[in-house]
Design a protein around this motif. Structure first.
Motif, PDB file in Angstrom:
ATOM      1  N   GLY A  51      44.252  21.582  12.094  1.00 46.84           N
ATOM      2  CA  GLY A  51      43.839  21.138  13.498  1.00 46.84           C
ATOM      3  C   GLY A  51      42.690  20.223  13.415  1.00 46.84           C
ATOM      4  N   ILE A  52      41.521  20.453  12.537  1.00 43.01           N
ATOM      5  CA  ILE A  52      40.369  19.721  12.569  1.00 43.01           C
ATOM      6  C   ILE A  52      40.374  18.857  11.339  1.00 43.01           C
ATOM      7  CG2 ILE A  52      38.929  21.480  13.495  1.00 43.01           C
ATOM      8  CD1 ILE A  52      38.064  22.071  10.795  1.00 43.01           C
ATOM      9  N   ASP A 238      54.784  26.409   9.521  1.00 46.45           N
ATOM     10  CA  ASP A 238      53.988  25.236   9.198  1.00 46.45           C
ATOM     11  C   ASP A 238      54.493  23.806   9.870  1.00 46.45           C
ATOM     12  OD1 ASP A 238      56.615  25.617   7.868  1.00 46.45           O
ATOM     13  OD2 ASP A 238      55.938  24.511   6.255  1.00 46.45           O
ATOM     14  N   ALA A 239      55.880  23.888   9.971  1.00 46.77           N
ATOM     15  CA  ALA A 239      56.628  22.729  10.662  1.00 46.77           C
ATOM     16  C   ALA A 239      55.876  22.528  12.245  1.00 46.77           C
ATOM     17  CB  ALA A 239      58.107  22.680  10.299  1.00 46.77           C
ATOM     18  N   ARG A 245      50.394  19.045  16.134  1.00 44.27           N
ATOM     19  CA  ARG A 245      49.427  18.221  15.687  1.00 44.27           C
ATOM     20  C   ARG A 245      49.685  16.900  16.051  1.00 44.27           C
ATOM     21  NH1 ARG A 245      46.417  17.179   9.890  1.00 44.27           N
ATOM     22  NH2 ARG A 245      48.635  16.338   9.398  1.00 44.27           N
ATOM     23  N   ALA A 246      51.144  16.668  16.012  1.00 42.90           N
ATOM     24  CA  ALA A 246      51.533  15.192  16.054  1.00 42.90           C
ATOM     25  C   ALA A 246      51.526  14.856  17.614  1.00 42.90           C
ATOM     26  CB  ALA A 246      53.003  14.984  15.827  1.00 42.90           C
ATOM     27  N   VAL A 247      51.543  15.734  18.521  1.00 44.61           N
ATOM     28  CA  VAL A 247      51.502  15.348  20.071  1.00 44.61           C
ATOM     29  C   VAL A 247      50.109  14.788  20.280  1.00 44.61           C
ATOM     30  CG1 VAL A 247      53.504  16.467  20.259  1.00 44.61           C
ATOM     31  CG2 VAL A 247      51.178  17.525  20.880  1.00 44.61           C
ATOM     32  N   VAL A 252      43.772  19.663  19.408  1.00 45.60           N
ATOM     33  CA  VAL A 252      43.126  20.595  20.057  1.00 45.60           C
ATOM     34  C   VAL A 252      43.846  21.814  20.256  1.00 45.60           C
ATOM     35  CG1 VAL A 252      41.902  21.061  22.164  1.00 45.60           C
ATOM     36  CG2 VAL A 252      41.559  19.050  20.993  1.00 45.60           C
ATOM     37  N   VAL A 253      45.182  21.675  20.790  1.00 47.15           N
ATOM     38  CA  VAL A 253      46.051  22.670  20.858  1.00 47.15           C
ATOM     39  C   VAL A 253      46.410  23.394  19.639  1.00 47.15           C
ATOM     40  CG1 VAL A 253      48.353  23.235  21.506  1.00 47.15           C
ATOM     41  CG2 VAL A 253      47.289  21.473  22.804  1.00 47.15           C
ATOM     42  N   LEU A 254      46.416  22.804  18.316  1.00 44.49           N
ATOM     43  CA  LEU A 254      46.593  23.368  17.322  1.00 44.49           C
ATOM     44  C   LEU A 254      45.532  24.350  17.096  1.00 44.49           C
ATOM     45  CD1 LEU A 254      48.313  24.129  14.910  1.00 44.49           C
ATOM     46  CD2 LEU A 254      47.320  21.995  13.961  1.00 44.49           C
ATOM     47  N   VAL A 255      44.239  23.907  17.161  1.00 40.06           N
ATOM     48  CA  VAL A 255      43.134  24.849  17.191  1.00 40.06           C
ATOM     49  C   VAL A 255      43.024  26.072  17.850  1.00 40.06           C
ATOM     50  CG1 VAL A 255      40.604  24.779  17.285  1.00 40.06           C
ATOM     51  CG2 VAL A 255      41.458  22.999  16.045  1.00 40.06           C
ATOM     52  N   VAL A 256      43.394  25.610  19.178  1.00 42.00           N
ATOM     53  CA  VAL A 256      43.685  26.858  20.143  1.00 42.00           C
ATOM     54  C   VAL A 256      44.607  27.939  19.572  1.00 42.00           C
ATOM     55  CG1 VAL A 256      44.304  27.484  22.404  1.00 42.00           C
ATOM     56  CG2 VAL A 256      42.704  25.729  22.087  1.00 42.00           C
TER      57      VAL A 256
END
Length: 277
Positions: A51-52, A238-239, A245-247, A252-256
């Motif tokens: 995410g980061i 993983d996908a 992450r692509a949206v 940020v959502v991925l980190v959350v």
């Protein structure tokens, strides 16, 4: 069923229950929650890195990626075997509970048995994967998913089967969110005193809800693979993380979501202590 067969079945059931209730089996089953916690912590860590921007989108950020990380550290093989043994013992206990647990044939009893079977499948998969990586024979879960999807699409009725799997995955994800929101995970735990109870509640809610979101995304990707007859889209977490992450704002959502997996990992450690076994 004859009286003799029924008597033999009851005797077998009592023997299985004695095994499930033994002290050594309880200890190893609790170790299974610890092993699951380790895997979830690593998945969360890898998701946050992705995410980061400190990990490539092609890097495994699911269960297989977590197990690869464990295998790569000094003493990792020993830890993998501990995870495998613990989760295998927990799997066996859940299967025994599904077979001999519950004294009635009510809908609730059968529902609990099905839940235990579902949990056994999850922990059994972790046990199998951990042992495979410990033996140096681990394979990418994404590749396995794509291979299974390709075979399903190529067979008559395979697309329907793939959509059924997607529906089950989405249902499981929604179920995890509901468990977190309703805090029904407490049914499986012995309530500790404050402030531990508050800590477990927060970790359980965050962990279940955000893990559920990730599983729903996996189900959506499997459904897309079925509708488009594209097995490359039928991959695992993983996908799903790459898709998040692509949206817009997805990092940020991925980190959350990664934080949610971390929370579930710590929750699993506490569950090892307070689980009703």
């Amino acid at each position: 069923m004859s009286a003799q067969a029924e008597q033999a079945a009851r005797k077998t059931g009592r023997g299985a229950q004695r095994v499930a209730d033994s002290r050594w089996f309880e200890v190893t089953a609790r170790a299974g929650f610890v092993g699951s916690g380790v895997v979830h912590l690593l998945i969360g860590y890898l998701a946050i890195l992705l995410g980061i921007g400190n990990a490539s989108s092609g890097k495994e950020t699911d269960q297989s990626g977590a197990l690869q990380q464990i295998a790569a550290v000094p003493g990792g093989v020993v830890l993998l075997w501990l995870v495998a043994v613990g989760t295998a013992a927990l799997t066996i206990r859940l299967v025994l509970e599904a077979v001999v647990g519950g004294r009635t044939d009510s809908a609730r009893a059968w529902g609990n048995r099905l839940k235990n079977v579902g949990k056994a499948v999850v922990y059994g998969a972790i046990a199998y994967s951990s042992a495979s990586y410990a033996l140096g024979a681990g394979t990418s879960s994404s590749s396995s998913s794509r291979s299974a999807a390709a075979k399903a699409i190529a067979t008559p009725g395979g697309v329907f089967l793939l959509l059924l799997v997607a529906a089950v995955a989405i249902a499981i994800g929604v179920g995890l969110v509901v468990i977190g929101c309703r805090r029904s995970f407490w049914k499986q735990l012995v309530r500790p005193g404050q402030p531990v109870e508050r800590t477990v509640t927060v970790l359980g809610v965050v962990g279940y809800v955000l893990k559920g979101v990730a599983v729903v995304v996996v189900g959506v990707l499997i459904a897309a693979a079925g509708f488009r007859s594209d097995p490359d889209q039928a991959t695992g977490l993983d996908a799903a993380f790459d898709a998040l992450r692509a949206v817009p704002g997805g990092s940020v959502v991925l980190v959350v979501v990664g934080v949610g997996f971390l929370a579930f990992g710590v929750f699993s450690f506490l569950r090892a202590r307070y689980a009703r076994l």
